[in-house]
Write a protein that holds these residues in place. Structure first.
Motif, PDB file in Angstrom:
ATOM      1  N   LEU A   1      -3.629  42.386  27.224  1.00 19.30           N
ATOM      2  CA  LEU A   1      -4.156  41.370  26.756  1.00 19.30           C
ATOM      3  C   LEU A   1      -5.746  41.548  26.657  1.00 19.30           C
ATOM      4  CD1 LEU A   1      -2.282  38.456  28.289  1.00 19.30           C
ATOM      5  CD2 LEU A   1      -2.037  39.257  25.885  1.00 19.30           C
ATOM      6  N   VAL A   2      -6.299  41.083  25.525  1.00 24.20           N
ATOM      7  CA  VAL A   2      -7.809  41.023  25.439  1.00 24.20           C
ATOM      8  C   VAL A   2      -8.147  39.667  24.626  1.00 24.20           C
ATOM      9  CG1 VAL A   2      -9.891  42.106  24.318  1.00 24.20           C
ATOM     10  CG2 VAL A   2      -8.246  43.713  25.153  1.00 24.20           C
ATOM     11  N   LEU A   3      -8.683  38.846  25.589  1.00 24.21           N
ATOM     12  CA  LEU A   3      -8.950  37.589  25.155  1.00 24.21           C
ATOM     13  C   LEU A   3      -7.737  36.789  24.938  1.00 24.21           C
ATOM     14  CD1 LEU A   3     -11.932  37.886  22.580  1.00 24.21           C
ATOM     15  CD2 LEU A   3     -12.402  37.303  25.144  1.00 24.21           C
ATOM     16  N   GLY A   4      -6.947  37.284  25.876  1.00 28.58           N
ATOM     17  CA  GLY A   4      -5.527  36.302  25.983  1.00 28.58           C
ATOM     18  C   GLY A   4      -4.426  36.754  24.676  1.00 28.58           C
ATOM     19  N   THR A   5      -4.965  38.041  23.905  1.00 27.84           N
ATOM     20  CA  THR A   5      -4.330  38.372  22.826  1.00 27.84           C
ATOM     21  C   THR A   5      -3.563  39.835  22.851  1.00 27.84           C
ATOM     22  OG1 THR A   5      -6.029  36.667  21.485  1.00 27.84           O
ATOM     23  CG2 THR A   5      -4.823  38.462  20.086  1.00 27.84           C
ATOM     24  N   ASN A   6      -2.494  39.800  22.282  1.00 25.07           N
ATOM     25  CA  ASN A   6      -2.055  41.264  22.104  1.00 25.07           C
ATOM     26  C   ASN A   6      -2.290  41.598  20.677  1.00 25.07           C
ATOM     27  OD1 ASN A   6       0.557  39.685  24.027  1.00 25.07           O
ATOM     28  ND2 ASN A   6      -0.107  41.746  24.672  1.00 25.07           N
ATOM     29  N   TRP A   7      -3.349  42.161  20.450  1.00 19.94           N
ATOM     30  CA  TRP A   7      -4.067  42.383  19.116  1.00 19.94           C
ATOM     31  C   TRP A   7      -3.168  43.375  18.430  1.00 19.94           C
ATOM     32  CZ3 TRP A   7      -7.199  39.295  17.191  1.00 19.94           C
ATOM     33  CH2 TRP A   7      -8.253  38.580  18.271  1.00 19.94           C
ATOM     34  N   SER A   8      -2.483  44.258  18.974  1.00 23.12           N
ATOM     35  CA  SER A   8      -1.358  45.307  18.023  1.00 23.12           C
ATOM     36  C   SER A   8      -0.338  44.362  17.221  1.00 23.12           C
ATOM     37  CB  SER A   8      -0.879  46.173  19.047  1.00 23.12           C
ATOM     38  OG  SER A   8      -0.039  45.541  19.970  1.00 23.12           O
ATOM     39  N   TRP A   9      -0.063  43.287  17.660  1.00 20.29           N
ATOM     40  CA  TRP A   9       1.059  42.463  17.243  1.00 20.29           C
ATOM     41  C   TRP A   9       0.401  41.692  16.097  1.00 20.29           C
ATOM     42  CZ3 TRP A   9       5.882  43.837  16.870  1.00 20.29           C
ATOM     43  CH2 TRP A   9       6.278  44.536  17.835  1.00 20.29           C
ATOM     44  N   VAL A  10      -0.800  40.972  16.519  1.00 21.99           N
ATOM     45  CA  VAL A  10      -1.563  40.155  15.490  1.00 21.99           C
ATOM     46  C   VAL A  10      -2.003  40.994  14.307  1.00 21.99           C
ATOM     47  CG1 VAL A  10      -3.575  38.675  15.287  1.00 21.99           C
ATOM     48  CG2 VAL A  10      -2.127  38.384  17.177  1.00 21.99           C
ATOM     49  N   LEU A  11      -2.632  42.006  14.458  1.00 18.85           N
ATOM     50  CA  LEU A  11      -3.070  42.847  13.418  1.00 18.85           C
ATOM     51  C   LEU A  11      -1.883  43.549  12.484  1.00 18.85           C
ATOM     52  CD1 LEU A  11      -5.884  45.022  15.442  1.00 18.85           C
ATOM     53  CD2 LEU A  11      -6.059  43.089  13.357  1.00 18.85           C
ATOM     54  N   ALA A  12      -0.699  43.661  13.222  1.00 24.13           N
ATOM     55  CA  ALA A  12       0.268  44.012  12.468  1.00 24.13           C
ATOM     56  C   ALA A  12       0.964  43.042  11.316  1.00 24.13           C
ATOM     57  CB  ALA A  12       1.743  44.409  13.549  1.00 24.13           C
ATOM     58  N   ILE A  13       0.694  41.704  11.814  1.00 29.43           N
ATOM     59  CA  ILE A  13       1.118  40.858  10.884  1.00 29.43           C
ATOM     60  C   ILE A  13       0.050  40.714   9.702  1.00 29.43           C
ATOM     61  CG2 ILE A  13       1.223  38.187  10.670  1.00 29.43           C
ATOM     62  CD1 ILE A  13       2.418  38.061  13.265  1.00 29.43           C
ATOM     63  N   VAL A  14      -1.261  40.572  10.080  1.00 23.35           N
ATOM     64  CA  VAL A  14      -2.373  40.764   9.146  1.00 23.35           C
ATOM     65  C   VAL A  14      -2.221  41.896   8.174  1.00 23.35           C
ATOM     66  CG1 VAL A  14      -4.768  41.012   8.948  1.00 23.35           C
ATOM     67  CG2 VAL A  14      -3.774  39.621  10.620  1.00 23.35           C
ATOM     68  N   PHE A  15      -1.888  43.216   8.744  1.00 20.01           N
ATOM     69  CA  PHE A  15      -1.798  44.286   7.820  1.00 20.01           C
ATOM     70  C   PHE A  15      -0.409  44.392   6.858  1.00 20.01           C
ATOM     71  CE2 PHE A  15      -5.645  45.467   9.834  1.00 20.01           C
ATOM     72  CZ  PHE A  15      -6.239  46.238   8.889  1.00 20.01           C
TER      73      PHE A  15
END
Length: 302
Positions: free
Chosen positions: A29-43
């Motif tokens: 977690l970075v800033l309480g965020t799993n960025w790989s999953w969030v960025l997966a939705i964005v892309f």
């Protein structure tokens, strides 16, 4: 009709983007965020919109052609008034000749709906409650577990503003979910409003009362209804929606610059201002046979 093929396609795209970003961003977690999953939705959004972009350009070209032939359409309607069969035949010939397709305006939206519904279904399943099959639609049990615990600023992406039960099991709190979801809902409403406003400012308000009412509904009504949708949507779906709106803003800006509306449509706003100015002059002008009130003052000045 089974929609499994849509769910499988959406899952495949989402998982491929997650695998890519998992190699780039930190797994923790970075800033309480799993960025790989969030960025997966964005892309996932970016992938779909890039694939649909050629259709969007065709849609704009068809819309511009439809706007340009409106005078000819009105002529045909006046010429064949009462003869629907002849009017329809002449209209189809006009559309063919001018390469205008009335149905193109809805096509990109229609093609995006299965993606939205597919993502909504996939994300609604990401709840580790034992009721959902974790290996459905091409997922592995590990991928399902990681995604169901993925967070955005401490709030699980499967969480909803209106349904916070069980979020403690995902390592979050109801307040955290409501704060993150609430901010995203406001962003969703704001970006939807900005997209509609950008189009209206460029093309102007319609002179037709019904069309103007539709424009007002698009500008103010739809963003307001997103309060209800945002209350029910998972956070992951709202991320999808906000990203779609931001992409639409940039895409619309480019398209309006490259394919500007016909001069007649672009000058509607200016015409409205001219009408208001003319009305003001009419009110201020002296009535026939009545001398201006300041006539003596003007003579004294001379």
């Amino acid at each position: 009709m089974s929609l499994d093929w849509i769910y499988i396609a959406i899952s495949w795209l989402l998982l491929r983007w997650h695998e890519l970003w998992d190699l780039i961003v930190p797994k923790d977690l970075v800033l309480g965020t799993n960025w790989s999953w969030v960025l997966a939705i964005v892309f996932l959004v970016i992938t779909v919109r890039v694939l649909l972009f050629p259709l969007f350009v065709k849609q704009i070209r068809s819309q511009r052609a439809m706007q340009a032939i409106q005078p000819k359409v009105k002529e045909l309607q006046a010429k064949h008034k009462g003869d629907k069969e002849t009017l329809q035949r002449e209209m189809m010939e006009l559309y063919r000749k001018e390469k205008a397709n009335p149905l193109m305006g809805c096509l990109p939206l229609v093609l995006q709906m299965p993606v939205f519904l597919g993502l909504l279904h996939v994300l609604r399943r990401l709840v580790p409650d034992g009721k959902h099959n974790p290996t459905l639609y091409g997922w592995t049990a590990k991928q399902f577990d990681l995604a169901s615990h993925a967070k955005l600023f401490g709030a699980p992406i499967a969480g909803k503003f209106g349904a916070t039960a069980g979020v403690e099991e995902l390592g979050s709190t109801a307040l955290n979910v409501k704060i993150v979801a609430g901010i995203l809902i406001l962003m969703m409403m704001a970006t939807t409003f900005m997209t509609s406003r950008q189009m209206i400012l460029k093309t102007g308000w319609s002179e037709d009362p019904q069309q103007k009412m539709i424009q007002r509904l698009m500008l103010y009504g739809i963003p307001f209804t997103l309060l209800i949708s945002g209350y029910l949507f998972p956070i992951g779906v709202i991320i999808y929606w906000v990203t779609t709106n931001l992409f639409s803003l940039g895409q619309q800006f480019w398209v309006l610059k490259k394919y500007p509306p016909p001069p007649a449509a672009a000058k509607i706003g200016e015409k409205s201002k001219d009408v208001e100015a003319a009305a003001k002059l009419t009110v201020e002008a002296p009535k026939p046979g009545v001398k201006p009130a300041n006539q003596k003052k003007r003579g004294a000045r001379r």
